[in-house]
Design an enzyme around this catalytic site. Sequence first.
Site, PDB file in Angstrom:
ATOM      1  CG  ASP A   1     -30.113 -12.971 -45.819  1.00  0.00           C
ATOM      2  OD1 ASP A   1     -29.154 -13.369 -44.668  1.00  0.00           O
ATOM      3  OD2 ASP A   1     -31.229 -12.631 -45.280  1.00  0.00           O
TER       4      ASP A   1
ATOM      5  CG  HIS B   1     -26.461  -9.507 -45.430  1.00  0.00           C
ATOM      6  ND1 HIS B   1     -27.819  -9.798 -44.665  1.00  0.00           N
ATOM      7  CD2 HIS B   1     -26.981  -9.010 -45.973  1.00  0.00           C
ATOM      8  CE1 HIS B   1     -28.321  -8.901 -44.710  1.00  0.00           C
ATOM      9  NE2 HIS B   1     -28.227  -8.099 -45.757  1.00  0.00           N
TER      10      HIS B   1
END
Length: 483
Positions: free
Chosen positions: A291, A314
């Site tokens: 993430d 991310h």
Amino acid sequence: MEIRRDLMLLWIVTILLFQNASNVEGRHQVIKKHKKKSSSKGSPAYAPSPEEPISQSPNYPPPVPSDPSDPPAPEDPNDPTNSSKNCIFDVTSYGAVGDGETDDTAAFTAAWKEACQVESGVVLAPEDHVFTITSTIFSGPCKPGLVFQVDGVLMPPNGPDCWPKSDSNKQWLVFYRLDDMTFTGTGTIEGNGKDWWELPCKPHRGPNGSTLPGPCNSPALIRFFMSSNLVVSGLRIQNSPQFHMKFDGCEGVLIDKLSISSPKLSPNTDGIHIENTKSVGIYNSVIGNGDDCISIGPGCSNVDIEAITCGPSHGISIGSLGVHNSRACVSNITVRNAIIKDSDNGLRIKTWQGGTGSVTGISFENIQMENVRNSIIIDQYYCLTKACRNETSAVYLADVAYRNIKGTYDVRSPPIHFACSDSVACTNITMSEVELLPYEGVLVDDPFCWNAYGNQETLTIPPIDCLQEGMPQKLAESSLYDC
């Protein structure tokens, strides 16, 4: 005759005094030379790997306590009050076994309780041991200078089936109401997250491109809550069930020389997350996870991020902000001298429709991109489902600068994407020396802009003709966006 003898004695005394003064001066010169020589010794305590960006960590508040792993100064063996051992609380002395199976929670809490009561106390989890503890809150207030030093391996129970039913499944290691505390060591914090990742704790990728639903609870690995003047350094933190490290309601945080890692597809495993936290420095660290590499939530200001290698991940995100029509204020965020590679996003600001507040004073500078999708993105329509409705209010974005952002992007998405609110434009976006080329294939998408205003100090690659110059004719009611 007596007069001559007295004169002789006076002459001898004068000569002796002169020689003695010369010897004192000579000794004084030797001492000065010795000091100069000894001050030139020393070696760096940390050498980053060649691929890591290197930064001299600023003397950022809070000041860094002396490293407890440094060898102590020589002590007088006849003076027991000077012994540094009086301040080290080795968990094995309190019954910790460290075999990777025995529950050592009681030993850690006992060592913490005693270390908390002395100045510069050290809770030590020694090397060559694997300690297992259950969900625990290490709370203060404590005497200043407290150190939690992990040189071995520290881990929670292995997965949800082994998690005690009476323990919180939202957090594991919590540090609460502390001031002037250091979390450090040469060891590893192992999260045992694999079995947690199979739970649907967030919509995430399933087989054959499908999406698995949520929600459910998984523990954040390490959380600092309502604390100040914190230092976290040197540790390896990996395979967290959820966020690896969270700071909530803190002020004065220095993070330096961390390694954070989990698999690319591990859901919701943000590396470092901060919210309602001020005066933060994050330096010289390598983060790869499933993430956000670093995520900055509402209530954060004066955050300095430098010399970070990020990916796969991310990217570095501000947000999400404004969920459920909430107010969000973020200001004075700087990211510089960083590498982002093999990531789904690069530099991202994401807000929900319907929020209020503002994001201002954001600077991204000297960033190297390597195969990054959505390299530069502002998304004010962030939503996790298709049921989000259009709303008129939004978090106001202003004074966002992108300088010397270069490298390659994944051609599945435009390299630059500014999707600003219909009713609240983004203003004063600055672009300078932005050069992004396709990682493979050909350039297929031009940059996208919607209601975005700013200026180009230099031409970008690819050209960004959609950024509007100047300011919008009308701004929404300013009282909604004051912070």
